[in-house]
Design an enzyme around this catalytic site. Structure first.
Site, PDB file in Angstrom:
ATOM      1  N   HIS A  79      10.352 -19.379   6.543  1.00  0.00           N
ATOM      2  CA  HIS A  79       8.960 -19.467   6.097  1.00  0.00           C
ATOM      3  C   HIS A  79       8.663 -20.950   5.922  1.00  0.00           C
ATOM      4  CE1 HIS A  79       5.206 -18.016   4.251  1.00  0.00           C
ATOM      5  NE2 HIS A  79       5.296 -19.137   3.557  1.00  0.00           N
ATOM      6  N   CYS A  80       7.841 -21.477   6.795  1.00  0.00           N
ATOM      7  CA  CYS A  80       7.604 -22.921   6.847  1.00  0.00           C
ATOM      8  C   CYS A  80       6.585 -23.342   5.792  1.00  0.00           C
ATOM      9  CB  CYS A  80       7.110 -23.321   8.239  1.00  0.00           C
ATOM     10  SG  CYS A  80       6.815 -25.091   8.415  1.00  0.00           S
TER      11      CYS A  80
END
Length: 622
Positions: free
Chosen positions: A455-456
């Site tokens: 999850h950036c």
């Protein structure tokens, strides 16, 4: 659980707290120590030819049981404790004996024991999902109640057997079924089981939040407040439970919390009430819709203010320091009023976009005169346009969220349960779906993501099967943009600042460029920061893709596993590593003049091992 000693515990059982678990076949992952000790203390039966049928049933001695039944023993006959053979077989998970006894006329819903329970009740208490499935297939009635007034689903909730809960509801047992006191499973969970589960698990099946029981007329939220169950209160408030319903005493949940003097629950209820009141105002609803835009504008203004203070025409750095501290104090207050807690996770994204905005403005206003007409200028414009495009594609493209209708979820639960696969390795308890290979549940996005990478923080989105290739180009062009601004900064200083680097050294040079243009140095620092992390991530991603064939999550998981293994684990020797060229072809889904052909795999619906024709390898989940 095995043995006669455990059966006696079940007959006299009281509904105390049990450790939660989601082990294979629904067996509790953390077994009760007393039950484990009782199992170890059971004597071994060396000669089973003389044991009675009850003991033979408890120990699963099929041939002895068959011998006694064929000799004339009535399988319906209870023992001296009013427990039938089917009860003993059910509590000890003796599937073959249950089938045999039913074939010989055993009553599948025969009541027995001190609590007047059915064999199904006994199986549920011990968490034997295969036994529950078998009994239901032979006509067991899950709506029957025991001596305490609990039906099957109530017992599954009290003992926190989530697989059994999911299976019963999928088999059309009502999630709102009431016990003898009019309490639903959600009420029992909120009141009897301290913790987030199984309350959160039940809420995924859309139970009634505002139904009241017969005696106290409490809602599930009332019961959670009465028990001081903070986790359940949080789950119920998030689901939208009413704060205004009064019980038989005329008390709302907040009134009960005030009586119990639970300050945390009081704060939670008052905060939720305030938020729901604000929802009635049009301005507040408009602000909520514009939260992300407001966060971005706040970030843009803050970054400009920092640069303006640094570029302020004053030699007093003490004054500038005080102004910066005041600025950061004020900006830390605004998000509390303008932005909800859930949207604060987009703060790094707003910081990145704000940086790019001021990088572009600096290039256009300060650097353009020195680079006009040069190919570097057009390269910068192309890089920033490409960066914005791939940022948008990374942010807007579905990363591979797995979706299923309510009916599909129930069918999947039944299928997995009846094939013995309803466990956390193949089933997501949050999404209530079968997990595809290489997928992972993201708790930020609250969804399973196919071929999950990460999850950036910088994009505010998951990186998965659908947008991973866009993410690579996003990192590449961000590095390009920052590289050009670093180059432009040095060109600007060489043309506009009197520097004596060769004569006086680095320290004097730094003082000279700070005095010349603090704003340019400020932008250079931002560009250097973004260039550093984006280049590092880009190289790391390319290495994982081309040389390992793994995602970031898979690589980290394998590294963690290797710490607990005696033999060294090679990241290169995985089923997903098909060689440099094939890995790149599969990732970007492009060939190389017929020399390499990509293998098309839809990871959003890939549940079984995949045969790869390129290397004749079998892909397995890491």
């Amino acid at each position: 659980m095995e043995g006669p000693g455990l059966g006696s515990q079940c007959r006299n059982h009281s509904h105390g707290p049990h450790p939660p678990g989601f082990g294979r076949y629904g067996i509790c992952a953390h077994e009760n120590k007393e039950l484990a000790n009782a199992r170890e203390a059971l004597p071994l039966i060396e000669d089973s030819s003389n044991c009675d049928i009850v003991k033979a049933t408890q120990y699963g001695i099929f041939e002895r049981c068959k011998e006694l039944v064929e000799a004339g023993y009535d399988v319906r006959q209870p023992d001296k404790e009013n427990v039938s053979l089917l009860h003993w077989a059910a509590i000890n998970n003796r599937l073959d004996l249950v089938k045999f006894y039913i074939s010989k006329g055993a009553v599948v819903d025969q009541l027995g024991g001190d609590l007047n329970s059915t064999p199904l009740h006994w199986a549920i208490r011990q968490g034997h999902l295969p036994m529950v499935i078998l009994l239901l297939q032979h006509g067991a009635d899950p709506t029957l109640t025991d001596g305490e007034g609990f039906s099957s689903i109530h017992l599954a909730v009290l003992f926190q057997h989530m697989p059994i809960i999911a299976y019963l509801i999928s088999k059309r047992q009502s999630v709102n079924m009431t016990d003898v006191n009019g309490q639903t499973p959600l009420m029992l969970s909120a009141h009897k089981v301290i913790g987030p589960e199984p309350t959160g698990f039940l809420l995924k099946f859309n139970p009634s939040l505002n139904v009241v029981d017969k005696i106290h007329q409490n809602t599930p939220l009332h019961w959670a407040v009465a028990a001081g169950n903070v986790n359940a209160v949080d789950k119920l408030l998030e689901a939208g439970s009413s704060l205004d319903i009064q019980n038989v005493k005329g008390e709302t949940p907040l009134d009960m919390a005030l009586q119990n003097k639970n300050q945390l629950i009081i704060h939670m209820l008052k905060t939720e009430a305030k938020m729901r009141t604000n929802q009635k105002f049009r301005l507040w609803r408009w602000l909520q819709k514009c939260e992300l835009f407001l966060l971005l504008m706040l970030s843009v203004i803050t970054m400009w203010a920092v640069g303006y203070i640094l570029d302020f025409n004053s030699d007093s750095w003490l004054l500038k320091g005080c102004l910066l501290v005041t600025l950061f104090f004020l900006t830390s207050l605004f998000p509390r009023f303008l932005v909800g807690y859930k949207n604060l996770i987009y703060l790094p994204t707003a910081f990145l976009l704000s940086s790019i905005f001021w990088i572009f403005m600096t290039w256009f206003i300060l650097f353009f005169p020195d680079l006009a007409g040069a190919p570097f200028y057009f390269s910068f414009i192309f890089s920033i346009v490409a960066f914005l495009y791939f940022f948008y594609k990374t942010w807007a493209t579905d990363p591979g969220f797995t979706k299923a209708s309510e009916e599909e979820k129930k069918v999947n639960i039944i299928t997995l349960a009846e094939t013995g696969c309803l466990d956390f390795r193949t089933f997501c308890t949050s999404c209530l779906i079968r997990k595809p290979l290489r997928s992972l549940h993201c708790h930020v996005c609250n969804s399973c993501v196919a071929r999950y990478d990460q999850h950036c923080l910088w994009t505010g989105r998951c990186i998965g099967f659908g947008n991973h290739h866009y993410y690579i180009f996003f990192l590449f062009f961000l590095s390009m943009v920052c590289g050009w601004i670093i180059y432009g900064s040095f060109i600007y200083w060489s043309n506009h600042c009197a520097t004596t680097f060769k004569e006086d050294g680095l320290w004097t040079y730094l003082n000279q460029i700070v005095a010349c243009s603090p704003w340019v140095l400020y932008i250079l620092m931002l560009a250097t920061f973004h260039f550093s992390w984006s280049t590092f991530l880009l190289l790391n991603q390319l290495f994982q893709i081309a040389f390992l064939g793994l995602t970031s999550h898979e690589r980290i998981s394998l590294l963690k596993q290797s710490k607990h293994m005696k033999q060294t684990l090679s990241l290169r020797k995985t089923p997903y590593n098909l060689g440099f060229m094939q890995n790149l072809a599969d990732f970007f889904q492009c060939g190389c003049f017929g020399l390499v052909k990509p293998c098309v795999v839809d990871w959003t619906s890939q549940y079984t091992m995949v045969f790869h024709p390129a290397r004749e390898k079998v892909l397995r989940s890491v």
